[in-house]
Design an enzyme around this catalytic site. Structure first.
Site, PDB file in Angstrom:
ATOM      1  N   ASP A 174      -3.224   0.354  -1.533  1.00 14.05           N
ATOM      2  CA  ASP A 174      -2.618  -0.906  -1.971  1.00 14.05           C
ATOM      3  C   ASP A 174      -1.490  -0.551  -2.938  1.00 14.05           C
ATOM      4  OD1 ASP A 174      -1.869  -3.239  -3.202  1.00 14.05           O
ATOM      5  OD2 ASP A 174      -3.865  -3.729  -3.982  1.00 14.05           O
ATOM      6  N   CYS A 200      -6.828 -11.381 -11.755  1.00 13.71           N
ATOM      7  CA  CYS A 200      -7.458 -11.204 -10.438  1.00 13.71           C
ATOM      8  C   CYS A 200      -8.171  -9.862 -10.347  1.00 13.71           C
ATOM      9  CB  CYS A 200      -6.445 -11.351  -9.296  1.00 13.71           C
ATOM     10  SG  CYS A 200      -5.812 -13.021  -9.168  1.00 13.71           S
ATOM     11  N   HIS A 220      -7.772  -4.987  -7.450  1.00 12.89           N
ATOM     12  CA  HIS A 220      -7.424  -6.409  -7.461  1.00 12.89           C
ATOM     13  C   HIS A 220      -8.385  -7.124  -6.512  1.00 12.89           C
ATOM     14  CE1 HIS A 220      -4.953  -9.972  -6.479  1.00 12.89           C
ATOM     15  NE2 HIS A 220      -4.204  -9.702  -7.524  1.00 12.89           N
ATOM     16  N   GLN A 248       1.439  -2.713  -6.824  1.00 13.48           N
ATOM     17  CA  GLN A 248       1.928  -2.433  -8.176  1.00 13.48           C
ATOM     18  C   GLN A 248       2.694  -1.126  -8.251  1.00 13.48           C
ATOM     19  OE1 GLN A 248       2.046  -4.356 -10.699  1.00 13.48           O
ATOM     20  NE2 GLN A 248       0.795  -5.997  -9.849  1.00 13.48           N
TER      21      GLN A 248
END
Lengths: 149, 420
Positions: free
Chosen positions: B213, B377, B136, B216
């Site tokens: 990250d 994004c 992202h 999600q």
């Protein structure tokens, strides 16, 4: 916009026709004025080329990758601009921007004389597509500021 | 206690009752354009169960004040609620200590915190940061800023045609100058689940620090930061059925201790004079200003909700539904799915030959079907697959086969309207 929505007024008539069968879609390399615009929301991009001669737009073309709304608006624009001055072209952009942002639709003698503008005015019900509807017009403004060598 | 969770409390292992789950979400019962809402944009933001909405509202109604600085009862109650939310996050991630849980504005804020603060302490010119080609923008641009400010070199592990990040390519980019590896656990654009445990082991063997990250991932996969052994893990509350405006940075205590403050202000200091300021211990050092107190309380309620439903059962429900949706979409000849690996979570990203994603989304919206169209994004992912944008339908714990069917019917309508 509220309640159920009939998309046929968006994807119909001139918009659908110009979206599917765009006019004046061709490389813009040989035009006297060239400009480019991108929609940061979706990555769509359109290049516009203008042939300006004697203070009048004699011809217009566009190229690029864009959705049906942006493509139709670009195609209609290339027809609408021919025979108009750069100042008139800028005025039409202001009108389209205001209309597609959902602003008040101003009565215009231009509209009565130009049914293709009326076709674009149906976009006023879709303010979320303002970037799509005006993408080629933004490229056109850039082109007017960018006369070739 | 909600119906879906009541059965669980009895110690039974009932089948996943998606209709009972849906009853917990007020917005799913509001018509859109005169039709039932079909919400297939959970990857952008998840809808909220009533108990999350109620937790935030009742906190404001009964317990609200600013935290930490008040000697009066409300401030003490608010502080306790905020601290309790931090404890829930710690347990949810299986972090070792509450000191390792920093509340942020979201995952983006958390990555920016690490980039700026870790960067200041540990990154110098020529050091390498390795990311994947599926990231992202929030896990690309902060490192590009470090490149501009400190001369850090950004390396990108390649993506194959299935939308995977093959280990060979990743391993070949790990080198003696690799200081930090930053990876999405799940790709927001394609749904690919990356083998982050193996990647973390390899990165550690090369001497690099690892940031995952999890924006999600948290709502779909079980997360255990100690099993994963990552050094940093970030996520956003709103993608976990919690409020907007709150997110989490998990960081190993030794690292967070060695890092300078990110923002400066109230709450993050031990003492201030005009000559000298000493900083508060973890995690307050990284929480300058009044934090998102009510949102943290709401996030705590969201963690309770998904924990009671069971992340394993949620995963099983979503995996079965993703398989069904993949099969149904594959029946549409004009449609191509991007990201065809078997290791996926929640997301179906696709393009339709002859129709632009924006136009498809507009037609679906007219039928009450909410999907996202655009670059999500993740423009480098779009470039990798040679498309400007995709349509993305994403599933959540409340998604149903009937909603997938509504999507497929809507796509047939889009074909009829848009294709020549």
């Amino acid at each position: 916009m509220s309640g159920s929505l009939d998309l046929r007024d968006l994807y119909q008539g001139a918009i659908l026709d110009h979206g599917r069968h765009p006019r004046n879609r061709r490389p813009t390399a040989d035009c006297s004025h060239r400009g480019h615009a991108e929609n940061p929301l979706c990555g769509d991009e359109v290049s516009v080329g203008l042939a300006v001669d004697g203070g009048v737009i004699r011809g217009a073309a566009f190229d690029g990758q864009a959705c049906a709304i942006a493509t139709a608006s670009a195609s209609l624009m290339t027809e609408i601009l021919v025979g108009r001055t750069p100042a008139q072209a800028k005025g039409l952009f202001e009108w389209l921007w205001t209309v597609t942002k959902g602003g008040p639709e101003t009565e215009s003698s231009e509209m009565e004389a130009e049914p293709r503008l009326a076709a674009l005015s149906c976009l006023r019900r879709y303010p979320e597509r303002v970037q799509c509807a005006t993408l080629a017009w933004q490229a056109m403004l850039a082109a007017l500021d960018n006369p070739g060598p | 206690m909600t119906a879906a969770c009541a059965a669980l409390a009895l110690g039974e292992a009932p089948p996943y009752d998606v209709e009972a789950v849906r009853a917990d979400f007020p917005i799913l019962h509001r018509p859109v354009r005169g039709r039932p809402l079909v919400y297939l944009d959970t990857a952008a933001s998840a809808q909220k169960p009533g108990e999350v909405i109620e937790a935030e509202a009742s906190f404001y109604a009964a317990d609200y004040a600013n935290i930490h600085r008040g000697l009066y009862v409300l401030s003490q109650r608010a502080s306790e609620r905020y601290d309790e939310a931090r404890r829930r996050v710690r347990r949810f991630l299986n972090a070792r200590s509450e000191h390792e849980i920093v509340f942020t504005r979201g995952a983006t804020d958390a990555i920016n915190l690490v980039a700026a603060s870790f960067g200041e302490a540990f990154l110098t010119e020529g050091d390498e940061v390795l990311i994947s080609g599926l990231e992202h923008h929030a896990n690309i641009v902060p490192w590009q800023l470090q490149r501009a400010r400190r001369g850090v070199v950004l390396k990108v592990a390649p993506v194959n045609d299935a939308g995977e990040v093959p280990l060979e390519g990743f391993l070949s980019l790990l080198g003696p100058r690799t200081r930090l590896v930053a990876l999405a656990q799940v790709s927001n654009a394609l749904g690919t689940v990356l083998p982050v445990a193996e990647m973390t082991r390899a990165a550690h063997a090369a001497g690099a620090v690892v940031l995952i990250d999890g924006a999600q991932a948290v709502a779909h996969l079980g997360v255990d930061v100690r099993a994963l052994d990552c050094d940093f893990f970030v996520f956003s509350g709103h993608k976990l059925y919690g409020p907007t405006g709150v997110g989490v940075l998990y960081g190993k205590e030794t690292l967070l201790d060695a890092m300078p403050p990110y923002q400066a202000g109230g709450g993050m200091i031990a003492s201030v004079s005009f000559e000298r300021t000493t900083f508060a211990p973890l995690p307050d050092k990284f929480e300058a200003g009044t934090p998102p107190i009510a949102q943290a309380v709401g996030l705590g309620a969201a963690i309770d909700y998904v924990t009671r439903l069971g992340i394993g059962r949620i995963r099983a429900h979503e995996t079965a539904l993703l398989g069904y949706a993949t099969a149904r979409l594959s029946e549409i000849g004009s449609l191509s799915i991007l990201g065809t690996t078997a290791e996926k979570a929640s997301v179906l990203s696709f393009v339709m030959n002859g129709a632009h994603p924006h136009d498809i989304a507009q037609v679906l919206d007219s039928r009450g079907v909410a999907v996202r169209a655009g670059h999500h994004c993740a423009q480098p992912v779009m470039a990798r697959f040679g498309v400007p944008a995709t349509v993305r339908a994403s599933l959540g714990l409340y998604s149903t086969q009937g909603e997938v069917d509504a999507l497929v019917e809507g796509l047939a309508g889009a074909e009829a309207l848009l294709l020549p």
